[in-house]
Motif scaffolding. Structure first.
Motif, PDB file in Angstrom:
ATOM      1  N   SER A  63       0.869  -1.179   0.000  1.00  0.00           N
ATOM      2  CA  SER A  63       0.000   0.000   0.000  1.00  0.00           C
ATOM      3  C   SER A  63       0.900   1.221   0.000  1.00  0.00           C
ATOM      4  N   ILE A  64       0.334   2.353  -0.404  1.00  0.00           N
ATOM      5  CA  ILE A  64       1.133   3.571  -0.488  1.00  0.00           C
ATOM      6  C   ILE A  64       0.275   4.755  -0.078  1.00  0.00           C
ATOM      7  N   THR A  65       0.875   5.708   0.617  1.00  0.00           N
ATOM      8  CA  THR A  65       0.127   6.877   1.076  1.00  0.00           C
ATOM      9  C   THR A  65       0.139   7.975   0.024  1.00  0.00           C
ATOM     10  N   GLN A  66      -0.813   8.885   0.161  1.00  0.00           N
ATOM     11  CA  GLN A  66      -0.899  10.018  -0.762  1.00  0.00           C
ATOM     12  C   GLN A  66       0.359  10.872  -0.659  1.00  0.00           C
ATOM     13  N   ALA A  67       0.883  11.040   0.537  1.00  0.00           N
ATOM     14  CA  ALA A  67       2.072  11.874   0.725  1.00  0.00           C
ATOM     15  C   ALA A  67       3.283  11.270   0.021  1.00  0.00           C
ATOM     16  N   ALA A  68       3.397   9.952   0.056  1.00  0.00           N
ATOM     17  CA  ALA A  68       4.511   9.285  -0.627  1.00  0.00           C
ATOM     18  C   ALA A  68       4.382   9.457  -2.136  1.00  0.00           C
ATOM     19  N   MET A  69       3.148   9.316  -2.661  1.00  0.00           N
ATOM     20  CA  MET A  69       2.934   9.508  -4.094  1.00  0.00           C
ATOM     21  C   MET A  69       3.297  10.933  -4.519  1.00  0.00           C
ATOM     22  N   ARG A  70       2.988  11.877  -3.667  1.00  0.00           N
ATOM     23  CA  ARG A  70       3.306  13.275  -3.970  1.00  0.00           C
ATOM     24  C   ARG A  70       4.815  13.460  -4.097  1.00  0.00           C
ATOM     25  N   MET A  71       5.578  12.828  -3.226  1.00  0.00           N
ATOM     26  CA  MET A  71       7.033  12.963  -3.285  1.00  0.00           C
ATOM     27  C   MET A  71       7.611  12.218  -4.482  1.00  0.00           C
ATOM     28  N   PHE A  72       7.047  11.041  -4.797  1.00  0.00           N
ATOM     29  CA  PHE A  72       7.481  10.325  -6.001  1.00  0.00           C
ATOM     30  C   PHE A  72       7.284  11.207  -7.235  1.00  0.00           C
ATOM     31  N   ALA A  73       6.105  11.845  -7.309  1.00  0.00           N
ATOM     32  CA  ALA A  73       5.807  12.702  -8.457  1.00  0.00           C
ATOM     33  C   ALA A  73       6.769  13.880  -8.519  1.00  0.00           C
ATOM     34  N   SER A  74       7.083  14.453  -7.378  1.00  0.00           N
ATOM     35  CA  SER A  74       7.997  15.594  -7.342  1.00  0.00           C
ATOM     36  C   SER A  74       9.388  15.216  -7.834  1.00  0.00           C
ATOM     37  N   ALA A  75       9.794  13.974  -7.574  1.00  0.00           N
ATOM     38  CA  ALA A  75      11.124  13.517  -7.981  1.00  0.00           C
ATOM     39  C   ALA A  75      11.122  12.871  -9.358  1.00  0.00           C
ATOM     40  N   GLY A  76       9.946  12.787 -10.000  1.00  0.00           N
ATOM     41  CA  GLY A  76       9.883  12.196 -11.332  1.00  0.00           C
ATOM     42  C   GLY A  76      10.016  10.688 -11.341  1.00  0.00           C
ATOM     43  N   VAL A  77       9.542  10.017 -10.283  1.00  0.00           N
ATOM     44  CA  VAL A  77       9.608   8.550 -10.211  1.00  0.00           C
ATOM     45  C   VAL A  77       8.312   7.964 -10.746  1.00  0.00           C
ATOM     46  N   LEU A  78       8.408   6.991 -11.652  1.00  0.00           N
ATOM     47  CA  LEU A  78       7.216   6.306 -12.146  1.00  0.00           C
ATOM     48  C   LEU A  78       6.817   5.210 -11.169  1.00  0.00           C
ATOM     49  N   VAL A  79       5.513   5.046 -10.949  1.00  0.00           N
ATOM     50  CA  VAL A  79       4.991   4.041 -10.022  1.00  0.00           C
ATOM     51  C   VAL A  79       4.054   3.110 -10.766  1.00  0.00           C
ATOM     52  N   GLY A  92      -5.019  -5.219 -16.982  1.00  0.00           N
ATOM     53  CA  GLY A  92      -5.154  -5.971 -18.215  1.00  0.00           C
ATOM     54  C   GLY A  92      -3.801  -6.279 -18.833  1.00  0.00           C
ATOM     55  N   SER A  93      -3.742  -6.146 -20.139  1.00  0.00           N
ATOM     56  CA  SER A  93      -2.484  -6.404 -20.837  1.00  0.00           C
ATOM     57  C   SER A  93      -1.761  -5.116 -21.191  1.00  0.00           C
ATOM     58  N   ASP A  94      -2.280  -3.982 -20.734  1.00  0.00           N
ATOM     59  CA  ASP A  94      -1.633  -2.699 -20.998  1.00  0.00           C
ATOM     60  C   ASP A  94      -0.536  -2.448 -19.976  1.00  0.00           C
ATOM     61  N   ILE A  95       0.394  -1.593 -20.350  1.00  0.00           N
ATOM     62  CA  ILE A  95       1.365  -1.085 -19.387  1.00  0.00           C
ATOM     63  C   ILE A  95       0.730   0.132 -18.716  1.00  0.00           C
ATOM     64  N   GLU A  96       0.507   0.047 -17.430  1.00  0.00           N
ATOM     65  CA  GLU A  96      -0.153   1.142 -16.712  1.00  0.00           C
ATOM     66  C   GLU A  96       0.777   1.702 -15.642  1.00  0.00           C
ATOM     67  N   TRP A  97       1.106   2.967 -15.776  1.00  0.00           N
ATOM     68  CA  TRP A  97       1.964   3.632 -14.810  1.00  0.00           C
ATOM     69  C   TRP A  97       1.271   4.874 -14.262  1.00  0.00           C
ATOM     70  N   PHE A  98       1.581   5.172 -13.003  1.00  0.00           N
ATOM     71  CA  PHE A  98       1.223   6.473 -12.462  1.00  0.00           C
ATOM     72  C   PHE A  98       2.375   7.408 -12.807  1.00  0.00           C
ATOM     73  N   THR A  99       2.173   8.259 -13.806  1.00  0.00           N
ATOM     74  CA  THR A  99       3.252   9.100 -14.281  1.00  0.00           C
ATOM     75  C   THR A  99       3.181  10.480 -13.648  1.00  0.00           C
ATOM     76  N   PRO A 100       4.307  11.002 -13.197  1.00  0.00           N
ATOM     77  CA  PRO A 100       4.318  12.363 -12.653  1.00  0.00           C
ATOM     78  C   PRO A 100       3.838  13.360 -13.696  1.00  0.00           C
ATOM     79  N   GLN A 101       3.153  14.382 -13.240  1.00  0.00           N
ATOM     80  CA  GLN A 101       2.652  15.402 -14.159  1.00  0.00           C
ATOM     81  C   GLN A 101       3.662  16.536 -14.250  1.00  0.00           C
ATOM     82  N   SER A 102       4.115  16.824 -15.448  1.00  0.00           N
ATOM     83  CA  SER A 102       5.088  17.890 -15.637  1.00  0.00           C
ATOM     84  C   SER A 102       4.858  18.544 -16.986  1.00  0.00           C
TER      85      SER A 102
END
Length: 321
Positions: A63-79, A92-102
Motif C-alpha cells: 500500500s502507499i500513502t498520498q504523501a509518498a505519491m506526492r514525493m514520487f511525483a515531485s522527484a519524477g519517479v514512475l509508479v 489488463g495487458s496494458d502497461i499502466e503507470w502512475f506518471t508524474p505530471q510535468s
C-alpha cells in the motif's frame, strides 16, 4: 504542481535504482519516502532514495500513502502496481503507470516522433532500425560480459552468430511490420533454444503462465525492462501508444518496443543462468538490476529513442538510408 527542483538533479538516464516491493507499506516520514516491513517483534523502516530512482513496482501486499505519491511525483519517479514477482503489470495487458505530471518535459522528441509516425514506410524504417540496434546491443553485451562468456554466451559462437546474422540479413527485405514481427519472433525462439542448451534446460518452452524458474525469471526480468522503457518514454515526452513494432491499438505498445532493445541481451541469458543455479527471485532481481547498471541499459534506451526521434529519415528500398 509544486516543483521540488533539488530532487531532479540526477538525470533519469543516470539514475541507479529500480525497486520492486512486496508485503510492505510505502509512506512519507520526516521528508523522506520509506517502506515499512512488519517483523515479528518490531517494524522496520527502509529508505527509498527517490532522487536516484527511475521506477517503483508495487507487488503483492503493498500500500502507499498520498504523501509518498506526492514525493514520487515531485522527484519524477514512475509508479506501477503489479502482481507477485513483478508480473503482470496492472491493468489488463496494458502497461499502466502512475506518471508524474510535468509541463516542462522537452517537446522536440514527440514532435520528431510524430513527424514520421503517420507515414507507414517511415514507421517501418524505424522499426527496422530498432531491430538492428537490438542486435548491436546483444553483440556488445555478449562480447564484453565476462560472466556471460563463462556461461557460453559468446557472440562469436557459431550458433549465435548464425541466428543473429540470418535475422540481420532479412531485416532490410521486410515489406511489412507483421513480417518483421514474425522474423523477430523466430530469432527470439532461436536464442531461447541456445540459452536452454547452454544451461541444461533442453525442452524449454516459452510460456509466461508456466511456473518453472526460467519462465518466471523471464517474466520478472521483462517487467523490470518495461519499467526502464516507460521511464525513458515519459522523460522524453513520447506517449506509449505511438509504437513502431507492436500493435498500434495497444496503449502500452511502444514500451514493449523500447524494452525489446535490451531484453534479449541481458534478461534472456540471465533468466536461464539463474534458473540453472536455482536462485531465489530476489537474487535474480539483484543480478538483473546489476547487469542493467553495468551495461548502461537505461542510457542505451535513451540514446536509441532520441536518435530515431531526431534524425530525418530518407526511405529507400532497403529501409533506412
Amino acid at each position: 504542481m509544486e516543483q521540488l527542483t533539488d530532487l531532479k538533479s540526477i538525470l533519469h538516464s543516470k539514475r541507479a535504482n529500480l525497486f520492486y516491493l512486496e508485503h510492505c507499506r510505502v509512506m512519507q516520514k520526516d521528508g523522506r519516502v520509506l517502506y515499512l516491513t512488519e517483523a515479528k517483534n518490531e517494524n522496520q523502516y527502509w529508505n527509498i532514495p527517490i532522487a536516484n530512482t527511475t521506477a517503483i513496482l508495487l507487488g503483492t501486499g503493498t500500500s502507499i500513502t498520498q504523501a509518498a505519491m506526492r514525493m514520487f511525483a515531485s522527484a519524477g519517479v514512475l509508479v506501477g502496481f503489479c502482481g507477485g514477482g513483478g508480473t503482470p503489470l496492472f491493468a489488463g495487458s496494458d502497461i499502466e503507470w502512475f506518471t508524474p505530471q510535468s509541463e516542462y518535459r522537452p517537446t522536440e522528441y514527440i514532435q520528431g516522433w510524430l513527424s514520421f509516425w503517420f507515414d507507414d514506410a517511415k514507421r517501418l524504417a524505424v522499426a527496422k532500425q530498432f531491430q538492428l540496434t537490438r542486435l548491436e546491443f546483444i553483440r556488445t553485451v555478449w562480447e564484453n560480459d565476462r560472466d556471460l562468456k563463462t556461461e557460453g554466451f559468446n557472440k562469436d559462437a557459431q550458433d549465435i552468430t548464425q541466428a543473429l546474422s540470418s535475422f540481420e540479413k532479412k531485416i532490410p527485405l521486410m515489406q511489412k511490420v507483421g513480417d518483421l514481427l514474425l522474423e523477430e519472433a523466430t530469432v527470439t525462439r532461436q536464442l531461447y533454444k541456445i540459452a536452454a542448451i547452454r544451461c541444461d534446460a533442453r525442452g524449454f518452452v516459452r510460456a509466461p503462465e508456466q511456473g518453472d524458474l526460467a519462465n518466471r525469471f523471464l517474466n520478472h526480468g521483462n517487467y523490470l525492462a518495461y519499467g526502464l522503457a516507460a521511464t525513458t518514454l515519459w522523460v522524453l515526452g513520447i506517449p506509449h501508444g505511438f509504437a513502431v513494432m507492436h500493435g498500434k491499438t495497444r496503449r502500452g505498445a511502444l514500451v514493449f518496443d523500447v524494452a525489446d532493445l535490451i531484453k534479449d541481451a541481458i534478461v534472456l541469458p540471465w533468466a536461464f543462468i539463474c534458473a540453472k543455479e536455482k536462485m531465489k527471485e530476489q537474487e535474480f532481481r539483484q543480478q538483473i538490476l546489476q547487469k542493467f547498471t553495468e551495461h548502461k541499459a537505461l542510457d542505451f534506451m535513451f540514446d536509441s529513442v532520441k536518435k530515431q526521434a531526431l534524425q530525418p529519415l530518407s526511405i529507400n528500398s532497403g529501409g533506412v538510408a
